[in-house]
Design a protein around this motif. Structure first.
Motif, short mmCIF file in Angstrom:
data_model
loop_
_atom_site.label_atom_id
_atom_site.label_comp_id
_atom_site.label_asym_id
_atom_site.label_seq_id
_atom_site.Cartn_x
_atom_site.Cartn_y
_atom_site.Cartn_z
N ASP A 129 0.85 -1.20 0.00
CA ASP A 129 0.00 0.00 0.00
C ASP A 129 0.88 1.26 0.00
O ASP A 129 0.57 2.25 -0.66
CB ASP A 129 -0.95 -0.02 1.21
N SER A 130 2.01 1.18 0.73
CA SER A 130 2.90 2.34 0.88
C SER A 130 3.43 2.83 -0.46
O SER A 130 3.39 4.02 -0.76
CB SER A 130 4.10 1.97 1.77
N GLU A 131 3.96 1.91 -1.27
CA GLU A 131 4.57 2.33 -2.53
C GLU A 131 3.49 2.78 -3.52
O GLU A 131 3.71 3.72 -4.29
CB GLU A 131 5.41 1.20 -3.14
N HIS A 132 2.34 2.12 -3.49
CA HIS A 132 1.24 2.57 -4.36
C HIS A 132 0.86 4.01 -4.00
O HIS A 132 0.69 4.86 -4.89
CB HIS A 132 0.04 1.62 -4.21
N ALA A 133 0.72 4.29 -2.71
CA ALA A 133 0.37 5.65 -2.27
C ALA A 133 1.45 6.65 -2.69
O ALA A 133 1.14 7.78 -3.09
CB ALA A 133 0.17 5.67 -0.76
N PHE A 134 2.71 6.24 -2.61
CA PHE A 134 3.82 7.10 -3.04
C PHE A 134 3.70 7.43 -4.52
O PHE A 134 3.83 8.60 -4.92
CB PHE A 134 5.14 6.38 -2.74
N CYS A 135 3.46 6.41 -5.34
CA CYS A 135 3.34 6.63 -6.79
C CYS A 135 2.17 7.55 -7.10
O CYS A 135 2.25 8.43 -7.97
CB CYS A 135 3.21 5.30 -7.52
N TRP A 136 1.07 7.36 -6.39
CA TRP A 136 -0.09 8.24 -6.59
C TRP A 136 0.27 9.68 -6.20
O TRP A 136 0.00 10.62 -6.95
CB TRP A 136 -1.27 7.72 -5.74
N LEU A 137 0.88 9.83 -5.03
CA LEU A 137 1.24 11.15 -4.50
C LEU A 137 2.17 11.88 -5.48
O LEU A 137 1.94 13.06 -5.82
CB LEU A 137 1.95 10.94 -3.16
N MET A 138 3.19 11.19 -5.95
CA MET A 138 4.14 11.82 -6.87
C MET A 138 3.48 12.15 -8.21
O MET A 138 3.73 13.20 -8.80
CB MET A 138 5.35 10.90 -7.10
N GLY A 139 2.64 11.22 -8.67
CA GLY A 139 1.93 11.45 -9.93
C GLY A 139 1.02 12.67 -9.84
O GLY A 139 0.96 13.49 -10.77
N GLU A 140 0.34 12.84 -8.70
CA GLU A 140 -0.55 13.99 -8.50
C GLU A 140 0.26 15.28 -8.42
O GLU A 140 -0.13 16.30 -9.01
CB GLU A 140 -1.37 13.81 -7.22
N LEU A 141 1.38 15.25 -7.72
CA LEU A 141 2.23 16.46 -7.65
C LEU A 141 2.71 16.85 -9.05
O LEU A 141 2.68 18.01 -9.44
CB LEU A 141 3.44 16.22 -6.74
N GLU A 155 5.19 27.51 -1.83
CA GLU A 155 4.11 27.25 -0.88
C GLU A 155 2.91 26.60 -1.55
O GLU A 155 2.17 25.84 -0.92
CB GLU A 155 3.71 28.54 -0.17
N ALA A 156 2.71 26.90 -2.83
CA ALA A 156 1.61 26.25 -3.56
C ALA A 156 1.84 24.74 -3.61
O ALA A 156 0.91 23.94 -3.45
CB ALA A 156 1.50 26.82 -4.97
N GLN A 160 -0.43 21.83 -1.74
CA GLN A 160 -0.94 20.69 -2.51
C GLN A 160 -0.50 19.38 -1.85
O GLN A 160 -1.30 18.44 -1.72
CB GLN A 160 -0.41 20.77 -3.95
N LEU A 161 0.74 19.32 -1.42
CA LEU A 161 1.23 18.12 -0.73
C LEU A 161 0.40 17.85 0.52
O LEU A 161 0.02 16.71 0.80
CB LEU A 161 2.71 18.31 -0.36
N HIS A 162 0.09 18.91 1.27
CA HIS A 162 -0.72 18.74 2.48
C HIS A 162 -2.10 18.18 2.14
O HIS A 162 -2.60 17.27 2.80
CB HIS A 162 -0.83 20.07 3.23
#
Lengths: 262, 262
Positions: A129-141, A155-156, A160-162
């Motif tokens: 789950d951790s790496e999937h969430a990482f890939c999603w997070l980076m993809g969204e950023l 800060e934008a 967004q990260l928050h």
């Protein structure tokens, strides 16, 4: 539950003292026997060491203690497997390159419904789950910021990260250490504590191993070194516990920005 | 000139013998003092060890020799800097994730006009010609194959890889080791030699250090282990020199496909 350890410092600093206590939790004082890893950002580069074996018995972990690597950002993780079997591909920290920077990520917690988080640029190599969430997070950023935001619009990115972290906290427990080489990001879902050491430096005693260090002997008056961990690592210092939903942005040992739960 | 070392095997095999000879070239018998790295694909994962210091004096390199990591693909590199200063970010091998696989790359040679190779998905973290060419190569592969080609269409990928390598050879010297966890790709621009060891196994003597190994004592009759290096590593075996422009595709110690210079 896994354990997290992070460091942000304004001078290249070795993490041997904190790591010594931390790795005792990897099959020693703690139940986290399913691998460990540590990542260093050094002047001009990134490297990590990962081992799918318990940290207290790992020759690579002993090397890290004996061969001080001086770094301004460190991220370390000891794993107790819940999702994904015990193997190297499932061993934190995970890394991906974005904008010509190496991003490093370690997660403590467990998520539900994570498999439906949509992926774009980045895909997991392992099956946690951790790496999937990482890939999603980076993809969204990356989707929001195809190019790195200029320094005065950082800060934008942090906001967004928050938002993305808050969304992951909605799926379960999501304590996070993330870094890009300049900044260390720490996000608390349930458990993270930090301490900042600066002049006048004193002594510190590890909670998990019989070791005391006198930081005054190893530092200069201008040094600022902050350590973040799942649980306080020393017994004679006052650590600050983060609040659920709180994101801290660190640079050179100092907190640059703080975002509270929405 | 840098030095390359690669391995492809059908059983998890340690590379200690070859690596011992190889790392003597890192400031020992050779002039390659500007850092070294080694990458292992193990069952279910990837890890690498990199050090911007000469390999003969590196405690991490000694650990690799003393702590045999069993792997079916290895890529190693000793650097003599020409483009890009001596620092961790410029130390091979380089990695990027594509299609949920960790791709690993090491390059020997020097390119001209490399800075104008257009980049897309991947960007360099350091400032070497090698990493720029890697990011271009991976970006081009990903542009041609947004999704991984099915197993029976892999040859289209390999042909494309060969075309891209040939284009890089047009810019200078481009000897390459590349791997994706399943396959090892070796491309020769000027210098690469290989050897395949299988039953009946015999003895081998290193050229660069006083060490002999009797592989018969460390193998089973079904083992197939191939080693690729810039120069032959042993003095009593017959190595095959690759031809300029030749790409070999390795899996489990065997050559699956061969593409000759166009």
């Amino acid at each position: 539950m896994c354990e997290l350890l992070g460091m942000s410092a304004n001078v290249p600093t070795d993490i041997c003292f904190s790591f010594t206590g931390f790795l005792h939790r990897g099959g020693g004082t703690g139940p986290h026997r399913d691998g460990w890893g540590i990542a260093f950002y050094e002047a001009g580069g990134y490297r990590d060491f990962r081992d799918p074996h318990p940290s207290v018995r790992s020759p690579i972990a002993r090397l890290i203690c004996d061969y001080p690597i001086k770094s301004h950002i460190v991220i370390s993780h000891i794993r107790q497997a819940n999702v994904g079997e015990v193997r190297l591909a499932n061993t934190h920290p995970f890394t991906r390159e974005m904008w010509g920077q190496t991003w490093c990520y370690a997660h403590n917690g467990q998520l539900e419904g994570w498999a439906s988080l949509p992926l774009s640029f980045y895909r997991p190599v392992g099956d946690t789950d951790s790496e999937h969430a990482f890939c999603w997070l980076m993809g969204e950023l990356r989707r929001h910021f195809p190019e790195p935001p200029p320094q005065d619009e950082r800060e934008a990115l942090w906001r967004q990260l928050h938002r993305l972290c808050e969304r992951l906290r909605g799926l379960g427990v999501f304590n996070l250490l993330l870094a890009d080489g300049d900044y260390l990001y720490t996000y608390c879902s349930t458990k993270l504590a930090h301490i900042t050491r600066r002049a006048p430096f004193g002594k510190a005693e590890l909670s998990d191993a019989e070791l005391t260090v006198n930081f005054a002997e190893h530092t200069t008056p201008d040094d600022i070194v902050s350590v973040v961990a799942t649980e306080p690592l020393t017994s004679n210092e006052e650590w600050v516990r983060m609040q659920p939903g709180e994101l801290l942005v660190w640079r050179q040992g100092k907190i640059l920005a703080r975002y509270a739960a929405a």
